[in-house]
Write a protein that holds these residues in place. Sequence first.
Motif, mmCIF file in Angstrom:
data_model
loop_
_atom_site.group_PDB
_atom_site.id
_atom_site.type_symbol
_atom_site.label_atom_id
_atom_site.label_comp_id
_atom_site.label_asym_id
_atom_site.label_seq_id
_atom_site.Cartn_x
_atom_site.Cartn_y
_atom_site.Cartn_z
ATOM 1 N N THR A 4 -54.546 -29.184 -30.245
ATOM 2 C CA THR A 4 -53.932 -28.296 -31.061
ATOM 3 C C THR A 4 -54.133 -29.032 -32.488
ATOM 4 N N ALA A 5 -54.170 -28.480 -33.765
ATOM 5 C CA ALA A 5 -53.920 -28.837 -34.880
ATOM 6 C C ALA A 5 -52.457 -29.657 -35.185
ATOM 7 N N PRO A 6 -52.359 -30.449 -36.144
ATOM 8 C CA PRO A 6 -50.951 -30.923 -36.715
ATOM 9 C C PRO A 6 -50.174 -29.812 -36.848
ATOM 10 N N ALA A 7 -48.957 -30.061 -36.530
ATOM 11 C CA ALA A 7 -47.840 -29.066 -36.670
ATOM 12 C C ALA A 7 -47.680 -28.402 -37.766
ATOM 13 N N VAL A 23 -52.895 -31.704 -46.798
ATOM 14 C CA VAL A 23 -51.897 -32.640 -46.267
ATOM 15 C C VAL A 23 -51.351 -32.297 -44.847
ATOM 16 N N ALA A 24 -51.629 -33.278 -44.039
ATOM 17 C CA ALA A 24 -50.817 -32.930 -42.611
ATOM 18 C C ALA A 24 -49.676 -33.435 -42.473
ATOM 19 N N ALA A 30 -41.918 -31.697 -42.177
ATOM 20 C CA ALA A 30 -42.203 -30.169 -42.963
ATOM 21 C C ALA A 30 -40.702 -29.874 -42.860
ATOM 22 N N GLN A 31 -40.097 -29.839 -41.898
ATOM 23 C CA GLN A 31 -38.791 -29.500 -41.969
ATOM 24 C C GLN A 31 -37.906 -30.044 -42.760
ATOM 25 N N THR A 62 -41.947 -41.229 -45.099
ATOM 26 C CA THR A 62 -43.333 -40.583 -44.656
ATOM 27 C C THR A 62 -43.821 -39.675 -45.282
ATOM 28 N N ALA A 63 -43.104 -38.494 -45.579
ATOM 29 C CA ALA A 63 -43.573 -37.204 -45.940
ATOM 30 C C ALA A 63 -43.998 -37.605 -47.305
#
Length: 95
Positions: A4-7, A23-24, A30-31, A62-63
């Motif tokens: 699967t692709a990154p979340a 950007v992954a 993301a949350q 990290t984000a």
Amino acid sequence: MPETAPAATRTSAPTDGPAEPTVALSAREAQVIGLIVQGLSNSEIATAAFLSINSVKTYIRTAYRKIGVTRRAQAVVWGMTHGFAPDQGNGARSD
């Protein structure tokens, strides 16, 4: 089982200039960015996401590195332009 692709993969909106790289972000990153865009503090994010304050700080760091920002206000601007805008009327009363 297929891979699967990154979340959370976010791409920039189409513009007349050169395209931004994709950007992954992980699902948690993301949350956390979404909650930052909503104006929550680190402590409020920890409570809402059931995380320790140190985990929140790690996800933020990290984000920020992945999206290329160094300040919270820059992260809010990035989030607003990349689909993390809060829902209109989210819990708002219409008296």
